[in-house]
Design a protein around this motif. Structure first.
Motif, short mmCIF file in Angstrom:
data_model
loop_
_atom_site.label_atom_id
_atom_site.label_comp_id
_atom_site.label_asym_id
_atom_site.label_seq_id
_atom_site.Cartn_x
_atom_site.Cartn_y
_atom_site.Cartn_z
N TYR A 108 37.33 50.05 38.52
CA TYR A 108 38.24 48.87 38.19
C TYR A 108 38.68 48.33 36.83
CZ TYR A 108 34.29 45.99 37.32
OH TYR A 108 33.32 45.47 36.94
N LYS A 109 37.82 49.08 35.97
CA LYS A 109 38.05 48.86 34.67
C LYS A 109 39.38 49.18 34.09
CE LYS A 109 33.54 47.81 33.92
NZ LYS A 109 33.11 46.44 33.71
N ASN A 142 32.14 53.10 32.42
CA ASN A 142 33.56 53.22 33.11
C ASN A 142 34.20 52.44 32.20
OD1 ASN A 142 33.01 54.47 35.62
ND2 ASN A 142 32.06 52.96 36.41
N GLY A 198 25.26 50.07 35.40
CA GLY A 198 26.69 49.54 34.93
C GLY A 198 26.59 47.99 34.95
N ILE A 199 25.46 47.56 35.61
CA ILE A 199 25.31 46.10 35.76
C ILE A 199 23.92 45.69 35.07
CG2 ILE A 199 26.81 45.22 37.63
CD1 ILE A 199 24.19 45.36 39.39
N SER A 213 33.11 49.32 43.49
CA SER A 213 33.79 49.35 42.10
C SER A 213 33.87 50.57 41.12
CB SER A 213 32.82 48.44 41.37
OG SER A 213 31.22 48.72 41.26
N THR A 248 25.83 52.01 41.04
CA THR A 248 26.32 50.61 40.49
C THR A 248 27.18 49.77 41.57
OG1 THR A 248 26.26 51.29 38.14
CG2 THR A 248 27.42 49.18 38.80
N PRO A 266 29.88 42.50 41.62
CA PRO A 266 29.18 43.00 40.55
C PRO A 266 28.97 41.97 39.32
CG PRO A 266 30.91 44.40 40.32
CD PRO A 266 31.30 43.33 41.44
N GLY A 296 27.69 42.39 35.65
CA GLY A 296 27.02 42.86 34.22
C GLY A 296 27.82 41.86 33.26
N ASN A 297 28.67 42.41 32.78
CA ASN A 297 29.29 41.82 31.67
C ASN A 297 30.16 40.73 32.29
OD1 ASN A 297 28.67 42.32 28.77
ND2 ASN A 297 29.21 44.40 29.17
N GLY A 298 30.25 40.73 33.69
CA GLY A 298 31.14 39.60 34.28
C GLY A 298 32.57 39.96 34.01
N THR A 299 33.27 41.06 33.73
CA THR A 299 34.57 41.13 33.38
C THR A 299 35.16 40.82 34.93
OG1 THR A 299 34.58 43.61 33.86
CG2 THR A 299 34.39 42.76 31.57
N LEU A 300 34.73 41.22 35.99
CA LEU A 300 35.45 41.03 37.35
C LEU A 300 35.33 39.57 37.63
CD1 LEU A 300 37.31 42.26 39.29
CD2 LEU A 300 35.39 43.17 40.42
C1 LIG Z 1 31.05 50.73 38.63
C2 LIG Z 1 30.79 49.69 37.84
N1 LIG Z 1 30.52 48.40 38.83
C3 LIG Z 1 30.37 47.34 38.14
C4 LIG Z 1 30.26 46.98 36.75
C5 LIG Z 1 29.95 45.63 36.29
O1 LIG Z 1 30.95 45.26 35.32
P1 LIG Z 1 31.32 43.80 35.05
O2 LIG Z 1 30.28 42.62 35.38
O3 LIG Z 1 31.55 43.71 33.62
O4 LIG Z 1 32.46 43.34 35.90
C6 LIG Z 1 30.49 48.18 36.06
C7 LIG Z 1 30.37 48.01 34.51
O5 LIG Z 1 30.61 48.80 33.79
C8 LIG Z 1 30.68 49.21 36.68
O6 LIG Z 1 30.97 50.69 35.82
#
Ligand SMILES: Cc1ncc(COP(=O)(O)O)c(C=O)c1O
Length: 365
Positions: A95-96, A122, A280-281, A355, A328, A219, A221-225
């Motif tokens: 989804y990035k 990703n 990823g998280i 994701s 992830t 998810p 991680g950086n919380g972009t979603l």
């Molecule tokens: C497959 C996948 N899921 C989830 C995440 C979590 O990302 P974020 O918390 O930034 O939305 C990542 C981050 O790279 C990812 O690659």
């Protein structure tokens, strides 16, 4: 429409090629989103169908692969039907791409010819692909342990790869240093990334017949979603399209759960590591941690942690239903399973996602 420094509250023109405020404050976009449901319904099924709700002038040209409007599929987990968005189906496998299409479109419109970014996975692939499409020079800083698959994908898109001695945060520091003289296409700092990730919320509500779910499990991680969804649901509510904002539930791994401990006012028993299947998280220090926590607390959500056994089991269960996802992504599904077991969700309409695509990573079978 302006960029706002979240420390000083100073406003900047959206035509300035900045990704952080001069004060060092994070930038957010001050914008009133509009939704003309009839116009949206007649538009092409991609994320740019919400043209009046995205703070980017499409008439100046967009950098797009017609991405978005991913399927929302009912799936039975622990005897309950929940809705899964197939976010692994984007062009680069996650989804990035939502954030990459808006950020790189903005960079192109600003006339930027070179960007830097850091990521071990990703986000780097998405930014590299869209930079290739826009013919923008792209350099990505990576930690030593980045998987070969991801490096090959970024290199194939023509990105320059710079490996940094150390871990994820060392790569981030190298990118921050390079960003003193180059535009930083960061998925965590750059506010234009969230203009794209917020469309997840728009699509979910449209696909549910313009209603909001009760909970979204995402998810963390950086919380972009998470941050994107919070912005998106708030804009839909402010426009009177939905009448409630769903609970946002974030998923972290037990070995790297800074947001979980912060929300619960606890001290972690051990130092965080990125030694997890859900790399990823595994983000120790997300730059927008305060915003992620606010999104969760303001929506009466929570953070759930999962362990490696649970991630592996969720991965296998999803694979046996025909869904080949990245480990992830399996962490989020393990979190969904835990939420269904430990919380009373009987009357809740729940949305979550796959994701990232499994074809990018090793099989856990
Ligand atoms: C497959 C996948 N899921 C989830 C995440 C979590 O990302 P974020 O918390 O930034 O939305 C990542 C981050 O790279 C990812 O690659």
């Amino acid at each position: 429409m302006t960029l706002v420094d979240n420390i000083t509250k100073n406003h900047f023109s959206i035509d300035e090629p900045i990704w952080i405020a001069p004060s060092g404050g994070l930038l957010d976009i001050n914008f009133v989103a509009k939704f003309d449901l009839q116009k949206i319904q007649k538009s092409y099924p991609n994320l740019w169908r919400y043209a009046d709700a995205i703070a980017i002038d499409q008439s100046k040209g967009i950098v797009s692969f017609n991405e978005g409007f991913t399927p929302l599929e009912p799936i039975v987990i622990k005897n309950k039907t929940i809705y899964i968005k197939h976010e692994q189906l984007f062009s680069t496998g996650s989804y990035k791409d939502r954030g990459a299409t808006t950020l790189i479109t903005k960079a192109k419109q600003l006339g930027i010819s070179k960007i830097v970014q850091d990521s071990s996975g990703n986000a780097g692939c998405a930014i590299a692909a869209y930079a290739a499409k826009a013919q923008i020079n792209c350099e990505i800083f990576l930690p030593e342990n980045t998987s070969d698959n991801n490096i090959s994908q970024m290199q194939a898109y023509g990105a320059t790869i710079t490996k940094v001695n150390g871990v994820r945060k060392d790569a981030a520091n190298a990118a921050l240093n390079a960003a003193k003289t180059t535009y930083y296409a960061s998925h965590c700092y750059n506010p234009w990334f969230f203009e794209g990730t917020k469309t997840f919320a728009f699509e979910v509500c449209e696909q549910l017949g313009w209603q909001s779910p009760d909970s979204v499990i995402l998810p963390a991680g950086n919380g972009t979603l998470i941050i994107g969804c919070y912005i998106g649901f708030k804009q839909l509510a402010a426009a009177g399209i939905i009448n409630k904002i769903p609970k946002i539930i974030g998923i972290q791994t037990e070995v790297c759960a800074p947001l979980f401990y912060s929300i619960n006012n606890q001290t972690p028993p051990l130092p965080f590591t990125n030694n997890t299947l859900a790399e990823g998280i595994a983000i120790e220090n997300p730059p927008r941690a305060t915003q992620i926590i606010n999104a969760i607390l303001n929506t009466k959500g929570t953070i759930i942690t999962v362990n490696e056994t649970e991630i592996k089991l969720a991965w296998k269960q999803m694979a046996l239903l025909g869904n080949y996802i990245e480990p992830t992504s399996a962490a989020t599904i393990a979190g969904v399973q835990k939420y269904l077991s430990n919380f009373d969700s009987t009357n809740e309409l729940i949305v979550s996602l796959f994701s990232g695509h499994g074809l990018k990573s090793k099989s856990l079978f």
